[in-house]
Design a protein around this motif. Structure first.
Motif, PDB file in Angstrom:
ATOM      1  N   THR A 117       0.853  -1.181   0.000  1.00  0.00           N
ATOM      2  CA  THR A 117       0.000   0.000   0.000  1.00  0.00           C
ATOM      3  C   THR A 117       0.891   1.234   0.000  1.00  0.00           C
ATOM      4  OG1 THR A 117      -1.645  -1.206   1.308  1.00  0.00           O
ATOM      5  CG2 THR A 117      -1.862   1.202   1.235  1.00  0.00           C
ATOM      6  N   GLY A 118       0.532   2.213  -0.830  1.00  0.00           N
ATOM      7  CA  GLY A 118       1.313   3.443  -0.876  1.00  0.00           C
ATOM      8  C   GLY A 118       0.905   4.336  -2.030  1.00  0.00           C
ATOM      9  N   THR A 119       1.825   5.236  -2.413  1.00  0.00           N
ATOM     10  CA  THR A 119       1.547   6.189  -3.489  1.00  0.00           C
ATOM     11  C   THR A 119       2.542   5.987  -4.627  1.00  0.00           C
ATOM     12  OG1 THR A 119       2.902   7.859  -2.372  1.00  0.00           O
ATOM     13  CG2 THR A 119       0.523   7.917  -1.945  1.00  0.00           C
ATOM     14  N   LEU A 120       2.072   6.197  -5.850  1.00  0.00           N
ATOM     15  CA  LEU A 120       2.869   5.971  -7.049  1.00  0.00           C
ATOM     16  C   LEU A 120       3.501   7.249  -7.580  1.00  0.00           C
ATOM     17  CD1 LEU A 120       0.339   3.718  -8.999  1.00  0.00           C
ATOM     18  CD2 LEU A 120       2.365   2.953  -7.754  1.00  0.00           C
ATOM     19  N   PHE A 121       4.695   7.089  -8.184  1.00  0.00           N
ATOM     20  CA  PHE A 121       5.298   8.172  -8.973  1.00  0.00           C
ATOM     21  C   PHE A 121       6.095   7.540 -10.097  1.00  0.00           C
ATOM     22  CE2 PHE A 121       8.460   7.298  -5.711  1.00  0.00           C
ATOM     23  CZ  PHE A 121       9.689   7.425  -6.353  1.00  0.00           C
ATOM     24  N   GLY A 122       6.363   8.326 -11.145  1.00  0.00           N
ATOM     25  CA  GLY A 122       7.049   7.813 -12.320  1.00  0.00           C
ATOM     26  C   GLY A 122       8.559   7.826 -12.170  1.00  0.00           C
ATOM     27  N   GLU A 123       9.227   6.922 -12.889  1.00  0.00           N
ATOM     28  CA  GLU A 123      10.689   6.856 -12.869  1.00  0.00           C
ATOM     29  C   GLU A 123      11.263   8.154 -13.428  1.00  0.00           C
ATOM     30  OE1 GLU A 123      12.574   4.206 -15.692  1.00  0.00           O
ATOM     31  OE2 GLU A 123      10.887   4.435 -17.048  1.00  0.00           O
ATOM     32  N   HIS A 124      12.378   8.619 -12.829  1.00  0.00           N
ATOM     33  CA  HIS A 124      13.004   9.821 -13.370  1.00  0.00           C
ATOM     34  C   HIS A 124      14.490   9.952 -13.045  1.00  0.00           C
ATOM     35  CE1 HIS A 124      11.283  11.111  -9.468  1.00  0.00           C
ATOM     36  NE2 HIS A 124      12.373  11.829  -9.372  1.00  0.00           N
ATOM     37  N   THR A 125      15.108   8.927 -12.446  1.00  0.00           N
ATOM     38  CA  THR A 125      16.555   8.958 -12.206  1.00  0.00           C
ATOM     39  C   THR A 125      17.166   7.612 -12.596  1.00  0.00           C
ATOM     40  OG1 THR A 125      16.723   8.029  -9.962  1.00  0.00           O
ATOM     41  CG2 THR A 125      16.097  10.371 -10.129  1.00  0.00           C
ATOM     42  N   ALA A 126      18.481   7.557 -12.633  1.00  0.00           N
ATOM     43  CA  ALA A 126      19.184   6.311 -12.946  1.00  0.00           C
ATOM     44  C   ALA A 126      19.032   5.277 -11.832  1.00  0.00           C
ATOM     45  CB  ALA A 126      20.662   6.596 -13.187  1.00  0.00           C
ATOM     46  N   HIS A 127      18.542   5.682 -10.674  1.00  0.00           N
ATOM     47  CA  HIS A 127      18.314   4.760  -9.560  1.00  0.00           C
ATOM     48  C   HIS A 127      16.950   4.084  -9.653  1.00  0.00           C
ATOM     49  CE1 HIS A 127      21.901   6.331  -7.588  1.00  0.00           C
ATOM     50  NE2 HIS A 127      21.454   7.540  -7.883  1.00  0.00           N
ATOM     51  N   HIS A 128      16.153   4.473 -10.609  1.00  0.00           N
ATOM     52  CA  HIS A 128      14.815   3.905 -10.781  1.00  0.00           C
ATOM     53  C   HIS A 128      14.877   2.814 -11.849  1.00  0.00           C
ATOM     54  CE1 HIS A 128      13.108   8.006  -9.276  1.00  0.00           C
ATOM     55  NE2 HIS A 128      13.666   7.288  -8.310  1.00  0.00           N
ATOM     56  N   HIS A 129      14.393   1.622 -11.505  1.00  0.00           N
ATOM     57  CA  HIS A 129      14.530   0.460 -12.379  1.00  0.00           C
ATOM     58  C   HIS A 129      13.196  -0.150 -12.770  1.00  0.00           C
ATOM     59  CE1 HIS A 129      18.840   0.645 -11.869  1.00  0.00           C
ATOM     60  NE2 HIS A 129      18.607   0.879 -10.577  1.00  0.00           N
ATOM     61  N   ALA A 130      12.149   0.617 -12.676  1.00  0.00           N
ATOM     62  CA  ALA A 130      10.821   0.228 -13.138  1.00  0.00           C
ATOM     63  C   ALA A 130      10.136   1.513 -13.602  1.00  0.00           C
ATOM     64  CB  ALA A 130      10.023  -0.436 -12.010  1.00  0.00           C
ATOM     65  N   PRO A 131       9.189   1.421 -14.503  1.00  0.00           N
ATOM     66  CA  PRO A 131       8.545   2.634 -15.013  1.00  0.00           C
ATOM     67  C   PRO A 131       7.753   3.394 -13.950  1.00  0.00           C
ATOM     68  CG  PRO A 131       7.514   0.676 -15.937  1.00  0.00           C
ATOM     69  CD  PRO A 131       8.699   0.214 -15.155  1.00  0.00           C
ATOM     70  N   VAL A 132       7.306   2.670 -12.916  1.00  0.00           N
ATOM     71  CA  VAL A 132       6.523   3.267 -11.837  1.00  0.00           C
ATOM     72  C   VAL A 132       7.088   2.785 -10.511  1.00  0.00           C
ATOM     73  CG1 VAL A 132       4.215   3.387 -10.802  1.00  0.00           C
ATOM     74  CG2 VAL A 132       4.450   3.390 -13.284  1.00  0.00           C
ATOM     75  N   LEU A 133       7.151   3.693  -9.531  1.00  0.00           N
ATOM     76  CA  LEU A 133       7.633   3.359  -8.186  1.00  0.00           C
ATOM     77  C   LEU A 133       6.516   3.588  -7.182  1.00  0.00           C
ATOM     78  CD1 LEU A 133      10.124   4.645  -9.941  1.00  0.00           C
ATOM     79  CD2 LEU A 133      11.331   4.242  -7.825  1.00  0.00           C
ATOM     80  N   LEU A 134       6.578   2.844  -6.080  1.00  0.00           N
ATOM     81  CA  LEU A 134       5.581   2.954  -5.016  1.00  0.00           C
ATOM     82  C   LEU A 134       6.283   3.332  -3.723  1.00  0.00           C
ATOM     83  CD1 LEU A 134       2.484   2.180  -4.237  1.00  0.00           C
ATOM     84  CD2 LEU A 134       3.555   0.176  -3.232  1.00  0.00           C
ATOM     85  N   THR A 135       5.931   4.498  -3.160  1.00  0.00           N
ATOM     86  CA  THR A 135       6.401   4.878  -1.838  1.00  0.00           C
ATOM     87  C   THR A 135       5.543   4.093  -0.853  1.00  0.00           C
ATOM     88  OG1 THR A 135       6.999   7.077  -2.626  1.00  0.00           O
ATOM     89  CG2 THR A 135       6.791   6.788  -0.243  1.00  0.00           C
ATOM     90  N   VAL A 136       6.155   3.139  -0.173  1.00  0.00           N
ATOM     91  CA  VAL A 136       5.422   2.166   0.644  1.00  0.00           C
ATOM     92  C   VAL A 136       4.987   2.767   1.975  1.00  0.00           C
ATOM     93  CG1 VAL A 136       5.580  -0.063   1.824  1.00  0.00           C
ATOM     94  CG2 VAL A 136       6.605   0.240  -0.449  1.00  0.00           C
ATOM     95  N   LYS A 137       3.702   2.615   2.258  1.00  0.00           N
ATOM     96  CA  LYS A 137       3.154   2.980   3.560  1.00  0.00           C
ATOM     97  C   LYS A 137       2.949   1.721   4.402  1.00  0.00           C
ATOM     98  CE  LYS A 137       0.880   7.195   2.009  1.00  0.00           C
ATOM     99  NZ  LYS A 137       2.066   7.983   2.223  1.00  0.00           N
ATOM    100  N   ASP A 138       2.652   0.589   3.728  1.00  0.00           N
ATOM    101  CA  ASP A 138       2.463  -0.682   4.435  1.00  0.00           C
ATOM    102  C   ASP A 138       2.764  -1.825   3.474  1.00  0.00           C
ATOM    103  OD1 ASP A 138       1.636  -2.242   6.758  1.00  0.00           O
ATOM    104  OD2 ASP A 138      -0.056  -2.853   5.517  1.00  0.00           O
ATOM    105  N   LEU A 139       3.298  -2.897   4.027  1.00  0.00           N
ATOM    106  CA  LEU A 139       3.606  -4.093   3.262  1.00  0.00           C
ATOM    107  C   LEU A 139       3.203  -5.277   4.127  1.00  0.00           C
ATOM    108  CD1 LEU A 139       4.993  -4.833   0.554  1.00  0.00           C
ATOM    109  CD2 LEU A 139       7.150  -4.918   1.799  1.00  0.00           C
ATOM    110  N   ALA A 140       2.383  -6.163   3.575  1.00  0.00           N
ATOM    111  CA  ALA A 140       1.896  -7.309   4.355  1.00  0.00           C
ATOM    112  C   ALA A 140       1.869  -8.542   3.486  1.00  0.00           C
ATOM    113  CB  ALA A 140       0.492  -7.015   4.890  1.00  0.00           C
TER     114      ALA A 140
END
Length: 147
Positions: A117-140
């Motif tokens: 669970t979290g919020t999405l943002f698009g890749e924009h640096t060389a450290h990003h290795h997927a087209p979309v990233l998720l800032t995690v609020k919870d993982l279960a």
């Protein structure tokens, strides 16, 4: 004869309604919308600085967690930041962004099916290795379906 006409009209109406029913889920939205995604939690190492090309040739290893999705998803364009957060289709992998404490807390989940669970943002640096990233609020860990 009247009953036959009623059935024909009913059949046409039902067929039209079914034809207009969406067959796919709607697309997700970028932050600030909160989303839930399910899949398998994977840990992968990529080449980092200075060249982001090859660990064996001196690039620093950078390890990230990825969520290999159970089903591909799409994400709508962020109208306020379309160049940073463009529309995406067929997303099968999402890179997770976690705090150092979260990596420790959730490490037992690597290799398992999870719900993130979290919020999405698009890749924009060389450290990003997927087209979309998720800032995690919870993982279960995902609950197993009863058979």
């Amino acid at each position: 004869m009247t009953a036959r006409i009623v059935w024909i009209v009913l059949g046409i109406s039902l067929g039209t309604a079914l034809a207009q029913t969406p067959t796919r889920r709607s697309c997700l939205s970028y932050e600030p919308a909160v989303v839930k995604l399910s899949g398998t939690l994977a840990r992968k190492t990529f080449p980092g600085p200075p060249n982001y090309e090859n660990i064996h040739r001196g690039d620093r290893p950078e390890t990230y967690w990825l969520l290999e999705l159970s089903q591909p998803v799409c994400v709508n364009e962020d109208k306020s930041e379309p160049s940073l957060n463009p529309a995406r289709k067929g997303i099968r992998t999402v890179q997770l962004v976690l705090t150092a404490d979260a990596y420790k807390r959730y490490r037992r989940l690597v290799g398992k099916r999870v719900v993130a669970t979290g919020t999405l943002f698009g890749e924009h640096t060389a450290h990003h290795h997927a087209p979309v990233l998720l800032t995690v609020k919870d993982l279960a860990q995902a609950k197993m379906a009863l058979q």
